[in-house]
Motif scaffolding. Structure first.
Motif, PDB file in Angstrom:
ATOM      1  N   CYS A 101       0.799  -1.235   0.000  1.00 39.87           N
ATOM      2  CA  CYS A 101       0.000   0.000   0.000  1.00 39.87           C
ATOM      3  C   CYS A 101       0.832   1.286   0.000  1.00 39.87           C
ATOM      4  O   CYS A 101       1.626   1.547   0.900  1.00 39.87           O
ATOM      5  N   ASN A 102       0.602   2.047  -1.052  1.00 40.96           N
ATOM      6  CA  ASN A 102       1.216   3.375  -1.176  1.00 40.96           C
ATOM      7  C   ASN A 102       0.139   4.399  -1.557  1.00 40.96           C
ATOM      8  O   ASN A 102       0.394   5.323  -2.297  1.00 40.96           O
ATOM      9  N   PHE A 103      -1.053   4.187  -1.021  1.00 45.27           N
ATOM     10  CA  PHE A 103      -2.128   5.135  -1.321  1.00 45.27           C
ATOM     11  C   PHE A 103      -1.817   6.526  -0.760  1.00 45.27           C
ATOM     12  O   PHE A 103      -2.223   7.524  -1.338  1.00 45.27           O
ATOM     13  N   CYS A 104      -1.145   6.558   0.394  1.00 45.97           N
ATOM     14  CA  CYS A 104      -0.912   7.889   0.984  1.00 45.97           C
ATOM     15  C   CYS A 104       0.558   8.063   1.362  1.00 45.97           C
ATOM     16  O   CYS A 104       1.385   7.170   1.152  1.00 45.97           O
ATOM     17  N   TRP A 106       2.200   7.974   3.992  1.00 40.52           N
ATOM     18  CA  TRP A 106       2.869   7.058   4.925  1.00 40.52           C
ATOM     19  C   TRP A 106       3.644   5.989   4.157  1.00 40.52           C
ATOM     20  O   TRP A 106       4.629   5.466   4.665  1.00 40.52           O
ATOM     21  N   ASN A 107       3.161   5.648   2.979  1.00 37.89           N
ATOM     22  CA  ASN A 107       3.837   4.657   2.136  1.00 37.89           C
ATOM     23  C   ASN A 107       4.201   3.409   2.959  1.00 37.89           C
ATOM     24  O   ASN A 107       5.357   2.979   2.988  1.00 37.89           O
ATOM     25  N   VAL A 110       2.542  -2.158   3.098  1.00 38.32           N
ATOM     26  CA  VAL A 110       1.999  -3.414   3.622  1.00 38.32           C
ATOM     27  C   VAL A 110       1.069  -4.038   2.577  1.00 38.32           C
ATOM     28  O   VAL A 110       0.462  -3.336   1.765  1.00 38.32           O
ATOM     29  N   ARG A 112      -2.216  -5.341   1.982  1.00 37.63           N
ATOM     30  CA  ARG A 112      -3.521  -5.248   2.657  1.00 37.63           C
ATOM     31  C   ARG A 112      -4.475  -6.362   2.226  1.00 37.63           C
ATOM     32  O   ARG A 112      -5.604  -6.414   2.697  1.00 37.63           O
ATOM     33  N   CYS A 121      -3.295   3.368   8.833  1.00 36.14           N
ATOM     34  CA  CYS A 121      -4.761   3.424   8.836  1.00 36.14           C
ATOM     35  C   CYS A 121      -5.393   2.184   9.466  1.00 36.14           C
ATOM     36  O   CYS A 121      -6.605   2.154   9.713  1.00 36.14           O
ATOM     37  N   ASN A 157      -5.903   8.381   7.868  1.00 34.74           N
ATOM     38  CA  ASN A 157      -4.446   8.270   7.883  1.00 34.74           C
ATOM     39  C   ASN A 157      -3.802   9.422   8.650  1.00 34.74           C
ATOM     40  O   ASN A 157      -2.589   9.531   8.691  1.00 34.74           O
ATOM     41  N   VAL A 207      -7.739   6.167   1.875  1.00 32.30           N
ATOM     42  CA  VAL A 207      -7.377   4.837   2.387  1.00 32.30           C
ATOM     43  C   VAL A 207      -8.302   3.756   1.825  1.00 32.30           C
ATOM     44  O   VAL A 207      -8.043   2.562   2.004  1.00 32.30           O
TER      45      VAL A 207
HETATM   46  S1  SF4 Z   1      -1.792   4.603   6.015  1.00 29.45           S
HETATM   47 FE1  SF4 Z   1      -3.083   3.037   5.078  1.00 29.45          FE
HETATM   48  S2  SF4 Z   1      -3.584   3.963   3.047  1.00 29.45           S
HETATM   49 FE2  SF4 Z   1      -1.779   5.046   3.821  1.00 29.45          FE
HETATM   50  S3  SF4 Z   1      -0.041   3.958   2.911  1.00 29.45           S
HETATM   51 FE3  SF4 Z   1      -0.429   3.138   4.986  1.00 29.45          FE
HETATM   52  S4  SF4 Z   1      -1.700   1.327   4.647  1.00 29.45           S
HETATM   53 FE4  SF4 Z   1      -1.817   2.604   2.807  1.00 29.45          FE
END
Ligand code: SF4
Length: 416
Positions: A101-104, A106-107, A110, A112, A121, A157, A207
């Protein structure tokens, strides 16, 4: 009806939201309808890099078609739906992204879907919605007369100590599970009942990017059956209030047409932004903090300033329809309000801004709550009248477009 609102007499607002208004009133097709007609020539079994390459090429083609449609030189009906479209490619890409997961920002990287680790998140692939309804409290161009079709997703997030939606942002399980088909049914229902847009919010919608993008790809193709409605209506407090409109109000060339509104903290990755560009018709981004010292102290969020200012600048430079929101907080006028407004005046001139006066202490900043944390004492009150007026004066001095958006509901503006 939306087009008759007084607010469009403010030419600065009308100019910046012209695409949104045209889509909402069925004068133009939503971007997702165009996206479904942009062909892509790539094997969906290819590596992610190759898929991104194909996405960038198709995005260029989208831009040309979108500009032609917007300029009246091309009609949607002249375009055929290809075997594989940019819309399909976006669905494939967000599924891939979910695996690391690199949606936001925080990168977290993981997985998911199959992994046991969670990111910031705390979500796996499951999406939950706490409620969806005709929101009559948003900005006037957004809520119009029949409301904004708002869908509240759980989890977030960011960790804002003062969160005004903490029941859903802090509790990822406070809601019912929705898959893309159910989500598409919710969107269909809201639009058919006359909502002026589909407003994706939370928590934070980013997220849930995978569920949302796939739902948009199914828009209009799935409609709620009776048994689905009995599940969906557990989340819809106004289920019996609104009647369905005539199809001419929500169909464009026979297809469901609705503006997609992204109501977000903008703490997203560049990749997420690229995915959203050809899907979002109007952006409603928050710009909360004037620097990382405040974002870390009040929201436990590092890299805030560089991420959120970058994303605002990108969507502005793309020429998107935008209303920026800034919430005035007590004791943060100098460090946050003025810095954010300075930046907007310099980098996003002409963009409408809602300078919001409705902050109230909530969550860990609420002195009347058992959760109250004295570290947040500085924001444990409402802003004073002087703090709000100073924010308005400063916005005015900078030439920010804020009056018609911000003052229609302001308690201060109503005083003699
Ligand atoms: S906070 Fe959630 S949506 Fe953002 S990168 Fe991490 S796992 Fe992905």
């Amino acid at each position: 009806m939306l087009e008759r609102l007084q607010i469009w007499r403010d030419e600065r607002v009308a100019k910046r939201l012209s695409w949104y208004l045209a889509v909402s009133t069925n004068g133009m097709p939503a971007k997702y309808l165009i996206c479904q007609r942009i062909p892509v020539d790539v094997d969906f079994g290819a590596g992610e890099e190759e898929l991104w390459g194909a996405h960038r090429e198709a995005a260029k083609a989208f831009e040309q078609v979108y500009t032609s449609i917007r300029g009246g030189r091309l009609a949607l009906r002249e375009l055929e739906k290809p075997a594989k479209s940019l819309m399909d490619l976006k669905v494939e890409l967000v599924r891939r992204m979910l695996r690391h997961c690199n949606f936001c920002r925080w990168n977290c990287k993981v997985d998911r879907v199959g992994g046991s680790k969670r990111g910031t998140c705390m979500l796996d692939y499951t999406s939950r919605v706490s409620s969806y309804f005709h929101h009559l409290g948003e900005e006037l161009p957004i809520r119009g007369v029949r409301g904004s079709g708002t869908i509240f997703f759980t989890s977030c997030n960011m960790r804002c100590a003062f969160c005004q939606n903490s029941d859903i942002s802090k509790d990822k399980d406070n809601g019912l599970v929705v898959d893309p088909r159910l989500l598409a049914m919710m969107m269909w229902e809201l639009r058919v009942e006359g909502c002026h847009n589909i407003n994706l919010v939370g928590g934070e919608p980013t997220v849930h990017l995978h569920t949302i993008v796939e739902a948009i790809s199914l828009l209009g193709a799935v409609q709620p059956t009776k048994d689905k409605l009995s599940y969906l209506w557990m989340m819809k407090p106004d289920a019996l209030r609104w009647r369905r409109l005539e199809p001419s109000q929500y169909l464009y060339d026979g297809e469901l047409n609705t503006p997609i509104l992204w109501n977000s903290n903008m703490y997203m990755s560049l990749e997420a932004l690229e995915i959203l560009r050809e899907l979002v018709d109007i952006w409603l981004p928050d710009f909360k903090f004037g620097g990382n010292a405040c974002s870390i102290k009040l929201a436990r969020t590092p890299w805030y300033w560089e991420t959120v200012s970058r994303n605002h600048k990108i969507i502005y430079d793309w020429g998107e329809d935008i209303v920026v929101r800034h919430l005035v907080m007590p004791n943060h006028v100098e460090c946050c309000t003025k810095k954010v407004l300075d930046w907007i005046a310099k980098n996003m001139p002409g963009v409408p801004v809602n300078v919001m006066d409705q902050y109230h202490p909530d969550c860990f900043a609420d002195p009347l709550s058992s959760q109250f944390d004295p570290r947040y004492s500085e924001i444990a009150r409402r802003p004073t009248e002087e703090e709000i007026l100073e924010s308005y004066r400063y916005a005015s001095k900078l030439g920010i477009v804020f009056e018609s958006i911000s003052l229609e509901k302001s308690a201060l503006s109503l005083r003699p």
